[in-house]
Motif scaffolding. Structure first.
Motif, PDB file in Angstrom:
ATOM      1  N   GLN A 159      69.885  89.762 -31.300  1.00  0.00           N
ATOM      2  CA  GLN A 159      70.314  88.495 -31.883  1.00  0.00           C
ATOM      3  C   GLN A 159      71.619  88.648 -32.660  1.00  0.00           C
ATOM      4  O   GLN A 159      72.152  87.680 -33.197  1.00  0.00           O
ATOM      5  CB  GLN A 159      69.223  87.911 -32.780  1.00  0.00           C
ATOM      6  CG  GLN A 159      68.902  88.680 -34.032  1.00  0.00           C
ATOM      7  CD  GLN A 159      67.816  87.983 -34.848  1.00  0.00           C
ATOM      8  OE1 GLN A 159      66.876  87.401 -34.290  1.00  0.00           O
ATOM      9  NE2 GLN A 159      67.929  88.047 -36.161  1.00  0.00           N
ATOM     10  N   SER A 160      72.158  89.864 -32.701  1.00  0.00           N
ATOM     11  CA  SER A 160      73.468  90.112 -33.298  1.00  0.00           C
ATOM     12  C   SER A 160      74.108  91.308 -32.613  1.00  0.00           C
ATOM     13  O   SER A 160      73.411  92.270 -32.259  1.00  0.00           O
ATOM     14  CB  SER A 160      73.332  90.389 -34.797  1.00  0.00           C
ATOM     15  OG  SER A 160      74.583  90.785 -35.349  1.00  0.00           O
ATOM     16  N   VAL A 161      75.420  91.241 -32.416  1.00  0.00           N
ATOM     17  CA  VAL A 161      76.147  92.375 -31.840  1.00  0.00           C
ATOM     18  C   VAL A 161      77.336  92.741 -32.737  1.00  0.00           C
ATOM     19  O   VAL A 161      78.351  93.264 -32.270  1.00  0.00           O
ATOM     20  CB  VAL A 161      76.609  92.085 -30.388  1.00  0.00           C
ATOM     21  CG1 VAL A 161      75.412  92.025 -29.451  1.00  0.00           C
ATOM     22  CG2 VAL A 161      77.422  90.786 -30.306  1.00  0.00           C
ATOM     23  N   ASP A 162      77.210  92.477 -34.033  1.00  0.00           N
ATOM     24  CA  ASP A 162      78.296  92.758 -34.971  1.00  0.00           C
ATOM     25  C   ASP A 162      78.660  94.238 -34.988  1.00  0.00           C
ATOM     26  O   ASP A 162      79.851  94.598 -34.974  1.00  0.00           O
ATOM     27  CB  ASP A 162      77.904  92.319 -36.379  1.00  0.00           C
ATOM     28  CG  ASP A 162      77.972  90.809 -36.562  1.00  0.00           C
ATOM     29  OD1 ASP A 162      78.572  90.137 -35.697  1.00  0.00           O
ATOM     30  OD2 ASP A 162      77.420  90.297 -37.549  1.00  0.00           O
ATOM     31  N   LEU A 181      76.149  80.463 -32.452  1.00  0.00           N
ATOM     32  CA  LEU A 181      75.377  79.610 -31.542  1.00  0.00           C
ATOM     33  C   LEU A 181      73.892  79.982 -31.489  1.00  0.00           C
ATOM     34  O   LEU A 181      73.127  79.354 -30.756  1.00  0.00           O
ATOM     35  CB  LEU A 181      75.978  79.688 -30.133  1.00  0.00           C
ATOM     36  CG  LEU A 181      77.433  79.222 -30.011  1.00  0.00           C
ATOM     37  CD1 LEU A 181      77.945  79.449 -28.601  1.00  0.00           C
ATOM     38  CD2 LEU A 181      77.559  77.756 -30.405  1.00  0.00           C
ATOM     39  N   GLY A 182      73.490  81.006 -32.241  1.00  0.00           N
ATOM     40  CA  GLY A 182      72.084  81.403 -32.216  1.00  0.00           C
ATOM     41  C   GLY A 182      71.660  81.982 -30.880  1.00  0.00           C
ATOM     42  O   GLY A 182      70.515  81.821 -30.437  1.00  0.00           O
ATOM     43  N   ILE A 183      72.564  82.675 -30.225  1.00  0.00           N
ATOM     44  CA  ILE A 183      72.296  83.227 -28.893  1.00  0.00           C
ATOM     45  C   ILE A 183      71.511  84.536 -29.010  1.00  0.00           C
ATOM     46  O   ILE A 183      71.741  85.343 -29.910  1.00  0.00           O
ATOM     47  CB  ILE A 183      73.624  83.461 -28.137  1.00  0.00           C
ATOM     48  CG1 ILE A 183      74.267  82.121 -27.783  1.00  0.00           C
ATOM     49  CG2 ILE A 183      73.409  84.305 -26.881  1.00  0.00           C
ATOM     50  CD1 ILE A 183      75.657  82.246 -27.213  1.00  0.00           C
ATOM     51  N   ARG A 184      70.601  84.736 -28.086  1.00  0.00           N
ATOM     52  CA  ARG A 184      69.912  86.013 -27.923  1.00  0.00           C
ATOM     53  C   ARG A 184      70.381  86.624 -26.606  1.00  0.00           C
ATOM     54  O   ARG A 184      70.426  85.936 -25.574  1.00  0.00           O
ATOM     55  CB  ARG A 184      68.393  85.843 -27.880  1.00  0.00           C
ATOM     56  CG  ARG A 184      67.782  85.168 -29.098  1.00  0.00           C
ATOM     57  CD  ARG A 184      67.895  86.042 -30.339  1.00  0.00           C
ATOM     58  NE  ARG A 184      67.102  85.524 -31.431  1.00  0.00           N
ATOM     59  CZ  ARG A 184      67.515  84.625 -32.323  1.00  0.00           C
ATOM     60  NH1 ARG A 184      68.746  84.129 -32.218  1.00  0.00           N
ATOM     61  NH2 ARG A 184      66.730  84.210 -33.294  1.00  0.00           N
ATOM     62  N   ILE A 185      70.728  87.888 -26.637  1.00  0.00           N
ATOM     63  CA  ILE A 185      71.142  88.588 -25.428  1.00  0.00           C
ATOM     64  C   ILE A 185      69.976  89.441 -24.943  1.00  0.00           C
ATOM     65  O   ILE A 185      69.442  90.266 -25.678  1.00  0.00           O
ATOM     66  CB  ILE A 185      72.373  89.472 -25.690  1.00  0.00           C
ATOM     67  CG1 ILE A 185      73.567  88.593 -26.053  1.00  0.00           C
ATOM     68  CG2 ILE A 185      72.690  90.334 -24.480  1.00  0.00           C
ATOM     69  CD1 ILE A 185      74.795  89.361 -26.475  1.00  0.00           C
ATOM     70  N   GLY A 268      66.546  92.770 -33.523  1.00  0.00           N
ATOM     71  CA  GLY A 268      66.607  93.325 -32.178  1.00  0.00           C
ATOM     72  C   GLY A 268      65.296  93.952 -31.727  1.00  0.00           C
ATOM     73  O   GLY A 268      64.527  94.474 -32.536  1.00  0.00           O
ATOM     74  N   LEU A 269      65.046  93.903 -30.425  1.00  0.00           N
ATOM     75  CA  LEU A 269      63.888  94.549 -29.803  1.00  0.00           C
ATOM     76  C   LEU A 269      64.352  95.492 -28.698  1.00  0.00           C
ATOM     77  O   LEU A 269      65.320  95.189 -27.980  1.00  0.00           O
ATOM     78  CB  LEU A 269      62.941  93.513 -29.178  1.00  0.00           C
ATOM     79  CG  LEU A 269      61.693  93.116 -29.966  1.00  0.00           C
ATOM     80  CD1 LEU A 269      62.083  92.394 -31.240  1.00  0.00           C
ATOM     81  CD2 LEU A 269      60.772  92.254 -29.106  1.00  0.00           C
TER      82      LEU A 269
END
Length: 276
Positions: A159-162, A181-185, A268-269
């Motif tokens: 949920q974050s890639v900072d 945008l509240g995106i999940r990858i 993250g998972l």
């Protein structure tokens, strides 16, 4: 034969129950300070500090001497590393193998490039322990772990890639968009690389997508290891999907260690599972 299993700390395990021949060698997370990835690391504090740190971040791998020391005086060693595409840990372990075998004639060291991280390493460790407990000899274990390797896979949800942006692995503009945008990858560890499969909005859609990917890869319904960075609700949501189809499935929850929490970040998972 005296066995030893050694994994770098991307495995997120520092002890194995009823196994006195396992050791972890630490990776390090580097920002304006150094975090050593051991069981003593306060991961919550590290995650919170990295959220507010704006400079470059990175990681460093165990060196050859650390691997050699961890091998102890074993006759048969299994060394398992994070994917060689993301770290020099595998190269250091290979150097340690050469040094150790030269110093201990007759000893054998098998270095395994997991091509992954987190729970998938634990699945390999668990399998080796199982084979040792069955009384298999070293060469047989080496053969059987190679045969098992393709049956262990890893999916992830971020949920974050900072932090990935801070160390140059993701475009900073993409990182900002994910947050805004509240995106999940949702992605997969494939051939040693982390590949994106889906971009969805919200945790529910992310867990739905993740479970659909498990099924598409012929998930056996037997064993799942869910590593998470302070996200028990997502663990429970994914577990409910799995249990609905496979009520007898063994699901194990694993708090992510320092290195995996650095990359997965809060929320993250990382999900290891067995396939046909």
């Amino acid at each position: 034969m005296k066995f030893k299993i050694v994994a770098d700390s991307s495995s997120c395990i520092f002890d194995v129950e009823d196994c006195n021949y396992y050791s972890s060698v630490p990776l390090k997370i580097i920002s304006n300070k150094e975090y050593v990835d051991t069981k003593e690391l306060n991961v919550r504090q590290m995650v919170d500090e990295l959220k507010v740190y704006k400079g470059k971040t990175g990681s460093s791998c165990p060196n050859c001497a650390e691997w050699v020391e961890a091998f102890g005086d074993a006759d048969g060693v299994f060394a398992i590393t994070i994917t060689s595409r993301l770290s020099g840990s595998y190269d250091a372990a290979c150097m340690a193998k050469k040094e150790y075998e030269e110093a201990h004639p007759g000893a054998k060291v098998k270095v395994i490039d997991s091509l992954s991280a987190g729970p998938q390493l634990k699945m390999l460790v668990d399998k080796i322990v199982e084979l040792i407990n069955e009384g298999k000899d070293y060469d047989t274990i080496c053969t059987e772990i190679d045969e098992y390797f393709p049956h262990a896979q890893l999916l992830f949800s971020l949920q974050s890639v900072d932090n990935l942006a801070k160390n140059g692995r993701v475009n900073p503009v993409i990182a900002m968009a994910v947050n805004a945008l509240g995106i999940r990858i949702v992605g997969i560890a494939l051939d040693g690389r982390l590949e994106q499969l889906h971009k969805v909005r919200g945790e529910k859609k992310a867990m739905n997508a993740l479970y659909e990917e498990m099924k598409a890869r012929k998930f056996t319904g037997s064993k799942v290891l869910i590593g998470h960075c302070f996200n028990k609700p997502a663990v429970e949501l994914l577990s409910s999907h799995i249990k609905a189809d496979h009520p007898e499935c063994h699901i194990e929850e694993i708090p992510l260690g320092g290195l995996c929490s650095f990359y997965a970040e809060e929320g993250g998972l990382m999900v290891g599972f067995e396939v046909e």
